[in-house]
Design a protein around this motif. Structure first.
Motif, PDB file in Angstrom:
ATOM      1  N   TRP A  81      -3.449 -12.921   1.953  1.00 13.85           N
ATOM      2  CA  TRP A  81      -2.659 -11.732   2.235  1.00 13.85           C
ATOM      3  C   TRP A  81      -3.351 -10.890   3.307  1.00 13.85           C
ATOM      4  O   TRP A  81      -4.527 -11.084   3.616  1.00 13.85           O
ATOM      5  CB  TRP A  81      -2.460 -10.912   0.960  1.00 13.85           C
ATOM      6  CG  TRP A  81      -1.213 -11.294   0.193  1.00 13.85           C
ATOM      7  CD1 TRP A  81      -0.808 -12.556  -0.092  1.00 13.85           C
ATOM      8  CD2 TRP A  81      -0.246 -10.414  -0.373  1.00 13.85           C
ATOM      9  NE1 TRP A  81       0.364 -12.528  -0.806  1.00 13.85           N
ATOM     10  CE2 TRP A  81       0.729 -11.211  -1.001  1.00 13.85           C
ATOM     11  CE3 TRP A  81      -0.116  -9.038  -0.438  1.00 13.85           C
ATOM     12  CZ2 TRP A  81       1.828 -10.670  -1.653  1.00 13.85           C
ATOM     13  CZ3 TRP A  81       0.980  -8.496  -1.100  1.00 13.85           C
ATOM     14  CH2 TRP A  81       1.940  -9.306  -1.698  1.00 13.85           C
ATOM     15  N   HIS A  82      -2.600  -9.956   3.875  1.00 14.09           N
ATOM     16  CA  HIS A  82      -3.122  -9.077   4.921  1.00 14.09           C
ATOM     17  C   HIS A  82      -3.255  -7.666   4.344  1.00 14.09           C
ATOM     18  O   HIS A  82      -2.507  -7.276   3.449  1.00 14.09           O
ATOM     19  CB  HIS A  82      -2.186  -9.066   6.127  1.00 14.09           C
ATOM     20  CG  HIS A  82      -1.828 -10.429   6.632  1.00 14.09           C
ATOM     21  ND1 HIS A  82      -2.603 -11.121   7.535  1.00 14.09           N
ATOM     22  CD2 HIS A  82      -0.778 -11.246   6.332  1.00 14.09           C
ATOM     23  CE1 HIS A  82      -2.047 -12.303   7.788  1.00 14.09           C
ATOM     24  NE2 HIS A  82      -0.945 -12.406   7.058  1.00 14.09           N
ATOM     25  N   GLU A  83      -4.209  -6.910   4.866  1.00 13.48           N
ATOM     26  CA  GLU A  83      -4.364  -5.535   4.402  1.00 13.48           C
ATOM     27  C   GLU A  83      -4.645  -4.602   5.566  1.00 13.48           C
ATOM     28  O   GLU A  83      -5.257  -4.992   6.571  1.00 13.48           O
ATOM     29  CB  GLU A  83      -5.463  -5.410   3.350  1.00 13.48           C
ATOM     30  CG  GLU A  83      -6.870  -5.645   3.835  1.00 13.48           C
ATOM     31  CD  GLU A  83      -7.903  -5.378   2.741  1.00 13.48           C
ATOM     32  OE1 GLU A  83      -8.846  -4.610   3.000  1.00 13.48           O
ATOM     33  OE2 GLU A  83      -7.746  -5.933   1.625  1.00 13.48           O
ATOM     34  N   CYS A  84      -4.169  -3.386   5.414  1.00  9.26           N
ATOM     35  CA  CYS A  84      -4.376  -2.324   6.396  1.00  9.26           C
ATOM     36  C   CYS A  84      -4.727  -1.055   5.625  1.00  9.26           C
ATOM     37  O   CYS A  84      -4.012  -0.696   4.678  1.00  9.26           O
ATOM     38  CB  CYS A  84      -3.107  -2.122   7.237  1.00  9.26           C
ATOM     39  SG  CYS A  84      -3.192  -0.726   8.388  1.00  9.26           S
ATOM     40  N   ARG A  85      -5.824  -0.401   6.004  1.00 10.23           N
ATOM     41  CA  ARG A  85      -6.263   0.800   5.289  1.00 10.23           C
ATOM     42  C   ARG A  85      -6.261   1.982   6.264  1.00 10.23           C
ATOM     43  O   ARG A  85      -6.910   1.938   7.303  1.00 10.23           O
ATOM     44  CB  ARG A  85      -7.648   0.585   4.668  1.00 10.23           C
ATOM     45  CG  ARG A  85      -7.611  -0.534   3.611  1.00 10.23           C
ATOM     46  CD  ARG A  85      -8.956  -0.827   2.988  1.00 10.23           C
ATOM     47  NE  ARG A  85      -8.828  -1.973   2.092  1.00 10.23           N
ATOM     48  CZ  ARG A  85      -8.604  -1.883   0.775  1.00 10.23           C
ATOM     49  NH1 ARG A  85      -8.491  -0.692   0.206  1.00 10.23           N
ATOM     50  NH2 ARG A  85      -8.495  -2.976   0.037  1.00 10.23           N
ATOM     51  N   ILE A  86      -5.508   3.014   5.882  1.00  9.01           N
ATOM     52  CA  ILE A  86      -5.262   4.154   6.769  1.00  9.01           C
ATOM     53  C   ILE A  86      -5.711   5.431   6.071  1.00  9.01           C
ATOM     54  O   ILE A  86      -5.282   5.726   4.955  1.00  9.01           O
ATOM     55  CB  ILE A  86      -3.768   4.253   7.130  1.00  9.01           C
ATOM     56  CG1 ILE A  86      -3.291   2.943   7.777  1.00  9.01           C
ATOM     57  CG2 ILE A  86      -3.512   5.440   8.047  1.00  9.01           C
ATOM     58  CD1 ILE A  86      -1.790   2.854   7.941  1.00  9.01           C
ATOM     59  N   GLU A  87      -6.593   6.181   6.722  1.00  4.92           N
ATOM     60  CA  GLU A  87      -7.072   7.444   6.167  1.00  4.92           C
ATOM     61  C   GLU A  87      -6.210   8.595   6.650  1.00  4.92           C
ATOM     62  O   GLU A  87      -5.688   8.588   7.766  1.00  4.92           O
ATOM     63  CB  GLU A  87      -8.537   7.662   6.541  1.00  4.92           C
ATOM     64  CG  GLU A  87      -9.474   6.605   5.970  1.00  4.92           C
ATOM     65  CD  GLU A  87     -10.932   6.991   6.131  1.00  4.92           C
ATOM     66  OE1 GLU A  87     -11.258   8.154   5.817  1.00  4.92           O
ATOM     67  OE2 GLU A  87     -11.725   6.133   6.548  1.00  4.92           O
ATOM     68  N   GLY A  88      -6.070   9.606   5.806  1.00  3.39           N
ATOM     69  CA  GLY A  88      -5.295  10.779   6.165  1.00  3.39           C
ATOM     70  C   GLY A  88      -5.698  11.960   5.317  1.00  3.39           C
ATOM     71  O   GLY A  88      -6.634  11.895   4.520  1.00  3.39           O
ATOM     72  N   LYS A  89      -4.968  13.078   5.483  1.00  2.33           N
ATOM     73  CA  LYS A  89      -5.210  14.295   4.715  1.00  2.33           C
ATOM     74  C   LYS A  89      -3.886  14.867   4.227  1.00  2.33           C
ATOM     75  O   LYS A  89      -2.881  14.801   4.936  1.00  2.33           O
ATOM     76  CB  LYS A  89      -5.945  15.332   5.570  1.00  2.33           C
ATOM     77  CG  LYS A  89      -7.363  14.964   5.946  1.00  2.33           C
ATOM     78  CD  LYS A  89      -8.034  16.077   6.735  1.00  2.33           C
ATOM     79  CE  LYS A  89      -9.467  15.727   7.086  1.00  2.33           C
ATOM     80  NZ  LYS A  89     -10.122  16.832   7.843  1.00  2.33           N
ATOM     81  N   PHE A  90      -3.929  15.419   3.016  1.00  2.64           N
ATOM     82  CA  PHE A  90      -2.774  16.150   2.519  1.00  2.64           C
ATOM     83  C   PHE A  90      -2.822  17.570   3.071  1.00  2.64           C
ATOM     84  O   PHE A  90      -3.880  18.202   3.057  1.00  2.64           O
ATOM     85  CB  PHE A  90      -2.786  16.217   0.988  1.00  2.64           C
ATOM     86  CG  PHE A  90      -2.584  14.899   0.317  1.00  2.64           C
ATOM     87  CD1 PHE A  90      -1.373  14.215   0.425  1.00  2.64           C
ATOM     88  CD2 PHE A  90      -3.592  14.328  -0.440  1.00  2.64           C
ATOM     89  CE1 PHE A  90      -1.192  12.995  -0.208  1.00  2.64           C
ATOM     90  CE2 PHE A  90      -3.412  13.121  -1.089  1.00  2.64           C
ATOM     91  CZ  PHE A  90      -2.198  12.450  -0.969  1.00  2.64           C
ATOM     92  N   PRO A  91      -1.708  18.109   3.547  1.00  6.04           N
ATOM     93  CA  PRO A  91      -1.702  19.515   3.991  1.00  6.04           C
ATOM     94  C   PRO A  91      -2.084  20.446   2.850  1.00  6.04           C
ATOM     95  O   PRO A  91      -1.768  20.206   1.687  1.00  6.04           O
ATOM     96  CB  PRO A  91      -0.248  19.735   4.427  1.00  6.04           C
ATOM     97  CG  PRO A  91       0.293  18.372   4.683  1.00  6.04           C
ATOM     98  CD  PRO A  91      -0.417  17.453   3.733  1.00  6.04           C
ATOM     99  N   ALA A  92      -2.788  21.536   3.194  1.00  4.45           N
ATOM    100  CA  ALA A  92      -3.228  22.485   2.173  1.00  4.45           C
ATOM    101  C   ALA A  92      -2.054  23.248   1.575  1.00  4.45           C
ATOM    102  O   ALA A  92      -2.123  23.728   0.450  1.00  4.45           O
ATOM    103  CB  ALA A  92      -4.237  23.460   2.774  1.00  4.45           C
TER     104      ALA A  92
END
Length: 514
Positions: free
Chosen positions: A235-246
């Protein structure tokens, strides 16, 4: 799996070893030395392996370093360890229900059988659920250990001695990782239910200490959950970082992931939060967020709901779907930090696992993306209530860890005015900073009136709501204003919303056209 985790597989003269672990969804390589805590008899204090193998205490030390110390590893569930070791998507089947709906044993059994056929890793948690009523003494009387994790080694449907259509036994084989203390009830090693043929089929090498069979009914009775780790090959994987708005204000931190699928593709999405077990003194280490991830069709605007996770105050949530060719928007949401003293934007990681290669792209979302997503979710999953002709309310509570109230005004010329009273709710936080609101919804518009979120996941939660409504040609709330039923809250007789929709919540709670 051990070979993937232990990067250094041979004895290192310098005593340095590399261990690869998945921490809060992020792959990390941890460097450790070969000094292990021992007692005065030179025996390992913590984990030990048969034949004095070192990979078990080395992995344990790497996890302890990752979280700050050995003390940080106290308690936990099987699903957490499986996620750390594999990085694969995990799911939990709850066996303890809250009383509002019965457990669908047939569905759970079907999921166990399909997971076994797929070769997934499975574990079960015993006696640690919030609704558990069985005493520790009762667990010990049947050979089980409360607040303990067991491995699920096999799942079998076998015919009964009597035979006949539809008859048979559902059996689960479990292992106590301690290698001792076995089940003493039906289908235990000494049970009279075993026939020579079945014992030869399911126990060809005889009984093993710590390994035992149970009927599925007893598993549902004594265990509170089953964890499934979906380890797949190729399988393939992609990991994406982000932030939740305050807050609900649109910021540069609010992003949407566009996924382009060119052929039918099976996908698993996992949304992780950071620092849920960390000992570091940061602003998020003691506040666990509510997590939610959903997939919508997308053509510049949010389309139909395709799939969604449960919304839960947990370390991660996940969802699964087979996507047809097209463009989809993956939306991540969290609310309980908005008015809870968390001033900065909490980080998250989104892991996308897929059977085929897909194109992913981070984009700036349309202005009202969160409101449109919740409206689509309420229409697809919410409980519909016709308040009066032309005014419909949708209540979203199931698998939501709180409440969403959305009101739809289909009148072409009149305003729908509603008061939503949730004052009797307990252990929840509101996106509007108050548990009682009033709104004037324009003709041919919908509005997310309020969102309640489970504030503290370790405590109980009570959701109580009452909706009062009326149709009027007046835009302002008039007698529902400051001197009326909404007195004491920010607003006035001329207000359309009480409390007033400021910049922090306007994009979530402003009325949206049908």
């Amino acid at each position: 799996m051990v070979r993937q985790v232990m990067i250094t597989r041979d004895v290192c003269p310098e005593g340095a070893y590399q261990v690869r672990l998945c921490h809060d969804g992020r792959w990390q390589t941890i460097l450790i030395d070969d000094l292990l805590p021992c007692d005065r008899y030179r025996r390992l204090v913590y984990s030990q392996a048969a034949h004095r193998q070192l990979w078990v205490p080395f992995i344990e030390k790497a996890v302890a370093k990752m979280y700050g110390c050995y003390e940080s590893l106290v308690a936990g569930r099987a699903v957490e360890g499986l996620s750390i070791l594999t990085g694969a998507p995990c799911d939990t089947l709850e066996l303890e229900m809250d009383g509002r709906e019965p457990l669908d044993e047939d569905l759970v059994w079907a999921q166990l059988l399909s997971s076994r056929m797929a070769g997934f890793l499975m574990g079960a948690s015993c006696g640690g659920g919030a609704n558990n009523t069985i005493t520790d003494r009762a667990y010990q009387a049947v050979g089980l250990r409360p607040r303990h994790a067991y491995s699920i080694m096999d799942v079998q449907a076998v015919p009964s001695v009597a035979g006949g259509k539809g008859s048979g036994h559902r059996l689960v084989r479990l292992r106590n990782p301690w290698g001792r203390f076995s089940w003493r009830g039906d289908w235990s090693d000494e049970s009279s239910l075993w026939t020579p043929a079945l014992r030869s089929q399911l126990q060809p090498n005889g009984a093993t200490d710590g390994v035992f069979w149970m009927c599925f009914g007893d598993v549902c009775k004594y265990f509170d959950s089953i964890d499934i780790c979906k380890v797949r090959q190729n399988w393939h994987e992609c990991r994406i970082e982000g932030k939740f708005p305050a807050t609900g204000a649109l910021t540069d931190d609010l992003t949407v992931i566009l996924v382009t699928v060119t052929e039918p593709t099976e996908v698993e999405l996992c949304l992780y939060q950071s620092g849920h077990r960390s000992s570091a003194h940061d602003s998020h280490s003691h506040h666990k967020l509510d997590l939610f991830v959903a997939v919508f069709g997308f053509n510049g605007l949010v389309g139909r709901l395709v799939c969604e996770s449960k919304r839960q105050v947990k370390s991660f949530v996940s969802c699964h779907e087979i996507l047809e060719p097209g463009v989809y928007a993956v939306v991540t949401i969290s609310f309980n930090h908005w008015h809870n003293g968390v001033s900065d934007c909490p980080p998250y990681l989104l892991a996308i696992h897929s059977s085929k290669i897909m194109l992913t792209e981070r984009v700036s979302p349309p202005r009202y993306i969160i409101a449109d997503c919740l409206i689509g979710l309420a229409l697809a999953r919410g409980r519909k209530h016709e308040c009066s002709e032309g005014i419909t309310a949708y209540y979203l509570t199931k698998h939501w860890s709180g409440l969403v109230v959305m009101v739809e005004n289909r009148h072409p010329t009149t305003y729908a005015q509603v008061i939503c009273n949730c004052m009797d709710s307990v252990n929840v936080v509101s996106t509007r900073s108050t548990l009682k609101t009033a709104d004037s919804i324009p003709p041919l518009h919908r509005q997310i009136v309020i969102v309640l979120t489970h504030l503290e996941g370790t405590g109980g939660m009570i959701i109580h709501y009452q909706l009062t409504h009326r149709a009027t040609h007046q835009r302002s709330l008039n007698d529902w204003g400051n001197n009326g039923v909404m007195s004491g809250l920010e607003g006035s007789r001329d207000s359309e919303h009480i409390p007033v929709l400021d910049n922090s919540v306007r994009e979530l709670h402003s009325p949206r056209p049908l």
